[in-house]
Write a protein that holds these residues in place. Structure first.
Motif, PDB file in Angstrom:
ATOM      1  N   UNK A 220       0.830  -1.217   0.000  1.00 32.95           N
ATOM      2  CA  UNK A 220       0.000   0.000   0.000  1.00 32.95           C
ATOM      3  C   UNK A 220       0.862   1.263   0.000  1.00 32.95           C
ATOM      4  N   UNK A 221       2.149   1.084   0.291  1.00 33.89           N
ATOM      5  CA  UNK A 221       3.033   2.247   0.426  1.00 33.89           C
ATOM      6  C   UNK A 221       4.073   2.269  -0.690  1.00 33.89           C
ATOM      7  N   UNK A 222       5.291   1.845  -0.368  1.00 31.78           N
ATOM      8  CA  UNK A 222       6.389   1.947  -1.340  1.00 31.78           C
ATOM      9  C   UNK A 222       6.108   1.249  -2.661  1.00 31.78           C
ATOM     10  N   UNK A 223       5.460   0.077  -2.610  1.00 28.42           N
ATOM     11  CA  UNK A 223       5.212  -0.616  -3.882  1.00 28.42           C
ATOM     12  C   UNK A 223       4.207   0.149  -4.730  1.00 28.42           C
ATOM     13  N   UNK A 224       3.230   0.758  -4.087  1.00 34.59           N
ATOM     14  CA  UNK A 224       2.286   1.592  -4.844  1.00 34.59           C
ATOM     15  C   UNK A 224       2.978   2.832  -5.405  1.00 34.59           C
ATOM     16  N   UNK A 225       3.939   3.344  -4.663  1.00 30.39           N
ATOM     17  CA  UNK A 225       4.672   4.529  -5.148  1.00 30.39           C
ATOM     18  C   UNK A 225       5.563   4.151  -6.335  1.00 30.39           C
ATOM     19  N   UNK A 226       6.156   2.955  -6.273  1.00 29.13           N
ATOM     20  CA  UNK A 226       6.962   2.513  -7.417  1.00 29.13           C
ATOM     21  C   UNK A 226       6.066   2.370  -8.653  1.00 29.13           C
ATOM     22  N   UNK A 227       4.895   1.776  -8.434  1.00 30.92           N
ATOM     23  CA  UNK A 227       3.924   1.644  -9.523  1.00 30.92           C
ATOM     24  C   UNK A 227       3.565   3.027 -10.084  1.00 30.92           C
ATOM     25  N   UNK A 228       3.330   3.990  -9.175  1.00 30.32           N
ATOM     26  CA  UNK A 228       2.909   5.322  -9.611  1.00 30.32           C
ATOM     27  C   UNK A 228       3.998   5.966 -10.485  1.00 30.32           C
ATOM     28  N   UNK A 229       5.242   5.847 -10.025  1.00 33.23           N
ATOM     29  CA  UNK A 229       6.359   6.450 -10.764  1.00 33.23           C
ATOM     30  C   UNK A 229       6.506   5.868 -12.169  1.00 33.23           C
ATOM     31  N   UNK A 230       6.207   4.572 -12.291  1.00 33.95           N
ATOM     32  CA  UNK A 230       6.305   3.942 -13.620  1.00 33.95           C
ATOM     33  C   UNK A 230       5.111   4.305 -14.497  1.00 33.95           C
ATOM     34  N   UNK A 231       3.957   4.347 -13.853  1.00 33.38           N
ATOM     35  CA  UNK A 231       2.716   4.577 -14.611  1.00 33.38           C
ATOM     36  C   UNK A 231       2.587   6.042 -15.049  1.00 33.38           C
ATOM     37  N   UNK A 232       3.075   6.954 -14.191  1.00 35.75           N
ATOM     38  CA  UNK A 232       2.928   8.388 -14.488  1.00 35.75           C
ATOM     39  C   UNK A 232       4.317   8.992 -14.638  1.00 35.75           C
ATOM     40  N   UNK A 233       4.859   8.865 -15.830  1.00 36.07           N
ATOM     41  CA  UNK A 233       6.247   9.295 -16.047  1.00 36.07           C
ATOM     42  C   UNK A 233       6.404  10.805 -15.984  1.00 36.07           C
ATOM     43  N   UNK A 234       5.279  11.524 -16.044  1.00 32.12           N
ATOM     44  CA  UNK A 234       5.373  12.987 -15.944  1.00 32.12           C
ATOM     45  C   UNK A 234       5.472  13.448 -14.485  1.00 32.12           C
ATOM     46  N   UNK A 235       5.540  12.509 -13.540  1.00 33.49           N
ATOM     47  CA  UNK A 235       5.738  12.887 -12.128  1.00 33.49           C
ATOM     48  C   UNK A 235       7.131  12.469 -11.682  1.00 33.49           C
ATOM     49  N   UNK A 236       7.763  13.324 -10.846  1.00 31.54           N
ATOM     50  CA  UNK A 236       9.054  12.964 -10.262  1.00 31.54           C
ATOM     51  C   UNK A 236       8.969  13.050  -8.743  1.00 31.54           C
ATOM     52  N   UNK A 237       9.794  12.213  -8.075  1.00 29.56           N
ATOM     53  CA  UNK A 237       9.794  12.193  -6.609  1.00 29.56           C
ATOM     54  C   UNK A 237      10.440  13.450  -6.052  1.00 29.56           C
TER      55      UNK A 237
END
Ligand SMILES: C[S@@+](CC[C@H](N)C(=O)[O-])C[C@H]1O[C@@H](n2cnc3c(N)ncnc32)[C@H](O)[C@@H]1O
Length: 298
Positions: A220-237
């Motif tokens: 629910x946390x880091x793995x979802x964030x990894x997914x988000x970063x891959x899925x939405x390439x226009x977002x950066x950490x």
């Protein structure tokens, strides 16, 4: 603690004493650290030095005009320290009962604040809490998917304090059966991805998205964030210097996690993203989003 909790601890740490401290904190249920937003009551002993001056320890019941919550929420919303100001519009996608909206308003003083809550019976308490704390905002009860359609790229900032398995509640002595069960965790992780996808669409170029939960499962946390970063390439950490101590050691699982054995409340997770692009004029807002104002304090 259950075998499933022990399995989570084994996933999180190699070190046995840390696992034991985590499980013991969950079992004891006395890990809450009550604070007030907007009241000067119990001082600030033991709170991190970055704690905003409008937060203080709570000794008794929360006051009529202050908001009582666990320090973990203050810790999570310290992520807002890195977002660019001024904030013209902010959207809190999962807002009830209102704690994060109160904190966001205090941190950011946005020009327009939409506190959205999809579960209708939770709207009353949300509006009541915003009103008694003097927060000028608007409320709505739309599904995140509708927000994405009606308000694309319309906000400088979007908060997603997602519904989750709520494992940290145990550390505050709140019963939460099944919170470690793989089906509970997976169901929440999938729902969070849906909410995140819709919420990402509401962020204007150059804007930001803060994702938080009150649980510890990496799915629910880091793995979802990894997914988000891959899925939405226009977002950066975006890094949060104040939360450096709590940063994930695994770069594949980004974000910051507070655990109950660390003595700052029952725990939680937060991660900040920035949408690439330049800030420009925001699109006009649908009038339906301004139908339900909550008056702030004069
Ligand atoms: C963790 S709580 C939010 C707490 C709130 N941010 C605060 O600080 O007081 C998550 C909220 O998400 C709402 N929610 C549940 N399912 C949802 C969904 N599918 N989409 C958006 N919000 C949802 C819940 O009703 C709940 O109010």
């Amino acid at each position: 603690m259950s075998a499933l909790a022990a399995r989570l601890a084994a996933r999180l740490w190699r070190d046995e004493s840390t696992r034991e401290a985590f499980l013991a904190a969950l079992s004891r249920g006395d890990g809450g650290l009550p604070v007030d937003i907007g009241a000067e009551t119990g001082g600030r002993d033991g709170l991190p030095e970055w704690t905003p001056e409008w937060v203080s320890r709570r000794t008794g019941a929360a006051g009529e005009q202050s908001y009582g919550l666990d320090f973990s929420s203050v810790w999570e919303m310290q992520a807002l320290s890195v977002v660019p100001r001024p904030v013209r519009r902010v959207l809190d996608v999962c807002a009830a009962p209102g704690g994060k909206s109160v904190l966001a308003s205090r941190h950011l003083a946005p020009g327009f604040h939409l506190a959205n809550e999809v579960v209708p019976k939770r709207l009353g308490i949300l509006r009541h809490n915003l009103s008694r704390c003097g927060i000028a905002a608007h409320t709505q009860r739309w599904d995140p998917a509708r927000l994405a359609v009606e308000a694309p790229e319309a906000f400088d900032g979007v908060l997603v304090d997602a519904p989750c398995s709520g494992q940290s509640l145990l550390a505050r002595g709140v019963e939460n059966q099944g919170c470690f069960h793989p089906a509970t965790v997976k169901g929440n992780a999938m729902r969070q991805r849906g909410i995140l996808s819709s919420s990402a669409a509401c962020v204007a170029p150059g804007g930001w998205l803060v994702y938080s939960t009150c649980t510890f499962s990496p799915d629910e946390n880091g793995k979802n964030m990894r997914w988000f970063g891959r899925r939405f390439e226009d977002f950066e950490l975006i890094e949060v210097p104040d939360l450096k101590l709590w940063e994930s050691e695994d770069p594949r699982l980004p974000g910051y996690t507070l655990y109950p054995q660390q003595g700052l409340g029952s725990g939680g997770f937060v991660c900040v993203w920035r949408k690439r692009g330049e800030r420009s004029e925001l699109p006009e807002l649908s009038t339906a989003l301004t139908e339900w104002p909550v008056a702030g304090r004069e």
